[in-house]
Design a protein around this motif. Structure first.
Motif, PDB file in Angstrom:
ATOM      1  N   LYS A   1       0.853  -1.188   0.000  1.00  0.00           N
ATOM      2  CA  LYS A   1       0.000   0.000   0.000  1.00  0.00           C
ATOM      3  C   LYS A   1       0.892   1.241   0.000  1.00  0.00           C
ATOM      4  CE  LYS A   1      -3.527  -2.406   2.745  1.00  0.00           C
ATOM      5  NZ  LYS A   1      -4.296  -2.432   4.023  1.00  0.00           N
ATOM      6  N   THR A   2       0.271   2.412  -0.110  1.00  0.00           N
ATOM      7  CA  THR A   2       1.064   3.642  -0.183  1.00  0.00           C
ATOM      8  C   THR A   2       1.882   3.893   1.079  1.00  0.00           C
ATOM      9  OG1 THR A   2      -0.868   4.892   0.577  1.00  0.00           O
ATOM     10  CG2 THR A   2      -0.511   4.764  -1.805  1.00  0.00           C
ATOM     11  N   ASP A   3       1.452   3.366   2.205  1.00  0.00           N
ATOM     12  CA  ASP A   3       2.198   3.549   3.453  1.00  0.00           C
ATOM     13  C   ASP A   3       3.278   2.493   3.648  1.00  0.00           C
ATOM     14  OD1 ASP A   3       0.694   1.303   4.024  1.00  0.00           O
ATOM     15  OD2 ASP A   3      -0.218   2.117   5.853  1.00  0.00           O
ATOM     16  N   GLY A   4       3.433   1.595   2.667  1.00  0.00           N
ATOM     17  CA  GLY A   4       4.453   0.554   2.741  1.00  0.00           C
ATOM     18  C   GLY A   4       3.980  -0.753   3.325  1.00  0.00           C
ATOM     19  N   SER A   5       2.778  -0.806   3.876  1.00  0.00           N
ATOM     20  CA  SER A   5       2.293  -2.044   4.493  1.00  0.00           C
ATOM     21  C   SER A   5       1.903  -3.066   3.436  1.00  0.00           C
ATOM     22  CB  SER A   5       1.099  -1.754   5.406  1.00  0.00           C
ATOM     23  OG  SER A   5       0.016  -1.209   4.680  1.00  0.00           O
ATOM     24  N   THR A   6       2.152  -4.317   3.751  1.00  0.00           N
ATOM     25  CA  THR A   6       1.811  -5.403   2.831  1.00  0.00           C
ATOM     26  C   THR A   6       1.518  -6.656   3.643  1.00  0.00           C
ATOM     27  OG1 THR A   6       2.449  -6.502   0.767  1.00  0.00           O
ATOM     28  CG2 THR A   6       4.163  -6.273   2.450  1.00  0.00           C
TER      29      THR A   6
ATOM     30  N   ILE B   1       0.966 -12.892   7.470  1.00  0.00           N
ATOM     31  CA  ILE B   1       2.075 -12.118   8.024  1.00  0.00           C
ATOM     32  C   ILE B   1       2.015 -10.719   7.426  1.00  0.00           C
ATOM     33  CG2 ILE B   1       4.576 -11.967   8.324  1.00  0.00           C
ATOM     34  CD1 ILE B   1       4.773 -14.935   7.860  1.00  0.00           C
ATOM     35  N   GLU B   2       1.843  -9.723   8.276  1.00  0.00           N
ATOM     36  CA  GLU B   2       1.805  -8.327   7.840  1.00  0.00           C
ATOM     37  C   GLU B   2       3.112  -7.644   8.220  1.00  0.00           C
ATOM     38  OE1 GLU B   2      -2.041  -6.320   8.788  1.00  0.00           O
ATOM     39  OE2 GLU B   2      -2.543  -8.278   9.659  1.00  0.00           O
ATOM     40  N   PHE B   3       3.679  -6.877   7.285  1.00  0.00           N
ATOM     41  CA  PHE B   3       4.928  -6.168   7.542  1.00  0.00           C
ATOM     42  C   PHE B   3       4.972  -4.938   6.653  1.00  0.00           C
ATOM     43  CE2 PHE B   3       5.560  -9.349   4.299  1.00  0.00           C
ATOM     44  CZ  PHE B   3       6.398  -8.785   3.356  1.00  0.00           C
ATOM     45  N   ASN B   4       6.035  -4.147   6.783  1.00  0.00           N
ATOM     46  CA  ASN B   4       6.161  -2.913   6.018  1.00  0.00           C
ATOM     47  C   ASN B   4       7.429  -2.960   5.180  1.00  0.00           C
ATOM     48  OD1 ASN B   4       6.740   0.020   5.375  1.00  0.00           O
ATOM     49  ND2 ASN B   4       4.823   0.251   6.511  1.00  0.00           N
ATOM     50  N   VAL B   5       7.288  -2.698   3.879  1.00  0.00           N
ATOM     51  CA  VAL B   5       8.437  -2.807   2.981  1.00  0.00           C
ATOM     52  C   VAL B   5       9.464  -1.706   3.207  1.00  0.00           C
ATOM     53  CG1 VAL B   5       7.103  -4.026   1.220  1.00  0.00           C
ATOM     54  CG2 VAL B   5       7.299  -1.522   1.124  1.00  0.00           C
ATOM     55  N   LYS B   6       9.104  -0.657   3.943  1.00  0.00           N
ATOM     56  CA  LYS B   6      10.095   0.357   4.279  1.00  0.00           C
ATOM     57  C   LYS B   6      11.103  -0.193   5.284  1.00  0.00           C
ATOM     58  CE  LYS B   6       6.812   4.131   3.461  1.00  0.00           C
ATOM     59  NZ  LYS B   6       6.062   5.266   4.075  1.00  0.00           N
TER      60      LYS B   6
ATOM     61  N   THR C   1       7.391 -25.137   5.239  1.00  0.00           N
ATOM     62  CA  THR C   1       7.618 -23.993   4.362  1.00  0.00           C
ATOM     63  C   THR C   1       7.918 -22.772   5.211  1.00  0.00           C
ATOM     64  OG1 THR C   1       6.750 -22.709   2.496  1.00  0.00           O
ATOM     65  CG2 THR C   1       5.195 -23.251   4.243  1.00  0.00           C
ATOM     66  N   GLY C   2       8.735 -21.876   4.672  1.00  0.00           N
ATOM     67  CA  GLY C   2       9.092 -20.658   5.384  1.00  0.00           C
ATOM     68  C   GLY C   2       8.689 -19.420   4.595  1.00  0.00           C
ATOM     69  N   ILE C   3       8.058 -18.478   5.279  1.00  0.00           N
ATOM     70  CA  ILE C   3       7.726 -17.171   4.709  1.00  0.00           C
ATOM     71  C   ILE C   3       8.563 -16.162   5.474  1.00  0.00           C
ATOM     72  CG2 ILE C   3       5.883 -15.503   4.275  1.00  0.00           C
ATOM     73  CD1 ILE C   3       3.908 -17.875   4.391  1.00  0.00           C
ATOM     74  N   GLU C   4       9.477 -15.463   4.777  1.00  0.00           N
ATOM     75  CA  GLU C   4      10.552 -14.765   5.471  1.00  0.00           C
ATOM     76  C   GLU C   4      10.703 -13.305   5.012  1.00  0.00           C
ATOM     77  OE1 GLU C   4      14.092 -17.201   5.079  1.00  0.00           O
ATOM     78  OE2 GLU C   4      12.837 -18.974   4.765  1.00  0.00           O
ATOM     79  N   PRO C   5       9.976 -12.390   5.645  1.00  0.00           N
ATOM     80  CA  PRO C   5      10.214 -10.970   5.357  1.00  0.00           C
ATOM     81  C   PRO C   5      11.621 -10.594   5.822  1.00  0.00           C
ATOM     82  CG  PRO C   5       8.166 -11.299   6.587  1.00  0.00           C
ATOM     83  CD  PRO C   5       8.921 -12.579   6.643  1.00  0.00           C
TER      84      PRO C   5
ATOM     85  N   VAL D   1      16.897   1.264  14.617  1.00  0.00           N
ATOM     86  CA  VAL D   1      15.961   0.944  13.547  1.00  0.00           C
ATOM     87  C   VAL D   1      14.922  -0.035  14.099  1.00  0.00           C
ATOM     88  CG1 VAL D   1      17.493   1.418  11.611  1.00  0.00           C
ATOM     89  CG2 VAL D   1      17.539  -0.831  12.675  1.00  0.00           C
ATOM     90  N   HIS D   2      13.705   0.057  13.545  1.00  0.00           N
ATOM     91  CA  HIS D   2      12.594  -0.720  14.087  1.00  0.00           C
ATOM     92  C   HIS D   2      12.027  -1.666  13.025  1.00  0.00           C
ATOM     93  CE1 HIS D   2      12.320   1.771  17.750  1.00  0.00           C
ATOM     94  NE2 HIS D   2      12.620   2.778  16.944  1.00  0.00           N
ATOM     95  N   PHE D   3      11.485  -2.784  13.505  1.00  0.00           N
ATOM     96  CA  PHE D   3      10.846  -3.777  12.644  1.00  0.00           C
ATOM     97  C   PHE D   3       9.583  -4.259  13.355  1.00  0.00           C
ATOM     98  CE2 PHE D   3      15.441  -4.076  12.418  1.00  0.00           C
ATOM     99  CZ  PHE D   3      15.683  -3.817  11.078  1.00  0.00           C
ATOM    100  N   LYS D   4       8.488  -4.275  12.618  1.00  0.00           N
ATOM    101  CA  LYS D   4       7.222  -4.709  13.204  1.00  0.00           C
ATOM    102  C   LYS D   4       6.545  -5.698  12.275  1.00  0.00           C
ATOM    103  CE  LYS D   4       3.086  -2.775  15.436  1.00  0.00           C
ATOM    104  NZ  LYS D   4       2.354  -1.524  15.765  1.00  0.00           N
ATOM    105  N   ILE D   5       6.139  -6.822  12.839  1.00  0.00           N
ATOM    106  CA  ILE D   5       5.468  -7.877  12.071  1.00  0.00           C
ATOM    107  C   ILE D   5       4.265  -8.377  12.869  1.00  0.00           C
ATOM    108  CG2 ILE D   5       5.692 -10.124  10.957  1.00  0.00           C
ATOM    109  CD1 ILE D   5       8.625  -9.737  10.797  1.00  0.00           C
TER     110      ILE D   5
END
Length: 402
Positions: free
Chosen positions: A286-291, A306-311, A331-335, A361-365
């Protein structure tokens, strides 16, 4: 350092906020270890919901001395993590639902019994059985030499015990619970990275959130990489199960994965002699980077999102290891900030980031258990909306050779 962790001075209750209680379970700074410990909601005077939080010290074999913390919500999820193994999540269980897999490694292996440099730098595999293990932060990816130094498989944080561990419980509805651990990667002349890893969960719900804060305590900029290696098997993984995500670009990791590019989003049942297939993905957002990325079973009656932000995490790795069940059907899904190639390749292709001195730096999932078709379809629609009319570019050949 997080204020509450810094202020934890004893295993007794420490209150830093109104209507919040914080329990310190481990503190290297203050030489604290409470050992086996347990509390439930009734002890806190909470009567309109029920939960239990328990820490256990494990014994026997290679798990001697390892710790696990289990958060049990009878109407929601039961989440088990290990402070000994970098705050990795061991498994998540709900009604007819499981996040995790059945690794040949059955014990919660104490890192004291692992030599990361064995097996040509793949010693990490001797403890690998988690639902979610952090691959990083000083480096990640496949083992290899860089500037004459061995970069072992997927870094060190997953085999580094937390120096500080605390549990924060909000006594006001909806009673959010936070489990925090401070993990240090400190080496003379090399790195002084500290990660405050936090899991937050509200009892009775079917989702939880990871929030990591990585701080560079050195006087020089430092590299960092991270892949959130999130692993799933039965009941979600089965023949004709599906992976879904809004995809901008996908490529095979190597020549073997190239053979599976035509049906990369579908899964086989347990298959003898199936080697791992890995795909590199650039997701749309999305425009805010969320996917969001998801896995659901064959009939779409349950799944994981799994929700995360591409930024923060611009890349996504899909790991398909549909070998036999005894060998590890998973199987692994790995942001992540990178793909799983060796650090030298990631640096050459510009996917290694740096954090400046004193900066964080921050990471949120967010992980969600999709308990029925309605929940699965809702996530699939969200993915379709993000994709829109945007085309997926399929790169036929691997983008790198190891």
């Amino acid at each position: 350092m997080n204020k509450s962790l810094a202020a934890s001075v004893s295993p007794a209750l420490y209150s830093s906020k109104t209507n919040t209680k914080i329990f310190t379970l481990t503190s290297a700074e203050h030489n604290i270890e409470v050992g086996n410990w347990k509390i439930d909601s009734t002890q806190l005077g909470i009567l309109d919901t029920y939960f239990i939080i328990e820490q256990k010290i494990l014994h026997g074999g290679k798990q001697e001395g390892s710790k696990i913390i289990t958060l049990t919500s009878p109407n929601g999820l039961t989440i088990t993590l290990s402070p000994t193994r970098g705050m990795s999540i061991i498994n998540v269980i709900g009604q007819d639902m499981r996040f995790g897999w059945d690794s040949p490694v059955k014990e919660i292996v104490n890192p004291a019994f692992i030599n990361l440099e064995s097996r040509s730098g793949a010693g990490w595999l001797e403890g690998f059985n988690e639902m979610m293990v952090r691959c990083g932060f000083e480096w990640a990816g496949h083992p290899g030499l860089e500037n004459g130094e061995m970069r072992t498989l997927h870094g060190k944080i997953g085999n580094t015990p937390a120096s500080e561990v605390e549990i924060e419980i909000n006594e006001t509805a909806p009673y959010e619970i936070k489990i925090r651990g401070l993990i240090k990667e400190s080496t003379f002349k090399k790195a002084e990275l500290q990660t405050l890893a936090e899991l937050s969960y509200t009892p009775g719900t079917h989702h939880f959130t990871i929030h990591d804060s990585l701080t560079n305590h050195a006087d020089y900029p430092r590299d960092y990489q991270i892949m959130y290696h999130s692993n799933f098997s039965k009941p979600l993984l089965e023949k004709d199960a599906q992976f879904v995500a809004p995809i901008k670009e996908i490529s095979p990791f190597n020549d073997y994965a190239q053979k599976g590019l035509s049906d990369w989003s579908a899964y086989l049942g347990p298959t003898k002699d199936f080697d791992e297939m890995v795909f590199n993905i650039v997701p749309f957002s999305k425009t805010d980077g969320s996917t969001i990325a998801a896995l659901h079973n064959k009939d779409g009656s349950k799944g994981a999102a799994i929700e995360f932000n591409v930024k923060e995490l611009p890349y996504l790795t899909l790991w398909k290891n549909t070998d036999t069940e005894k060998q590890g059907y998973v199987t692994g899904i790995e942001p992540g900030t990178n793909y799983a190639y060796a650090a030298s390749i990631e640096r050459e292709q510009g996917r290694i980031r740096q954090v400046k001195p004193g900066k964080t730096v921050h990471f949120k999932i967010k992980y969600s258990a999709l308990m029925n078709k309605e929940a699965v379809n809702k996530v699939k629609k969200e993915i379709t909306d993000i994709q829109g009319n945007q085309k997926t570019t399929i790169i036929q050949k691997p983008i790198a050779k190891e």
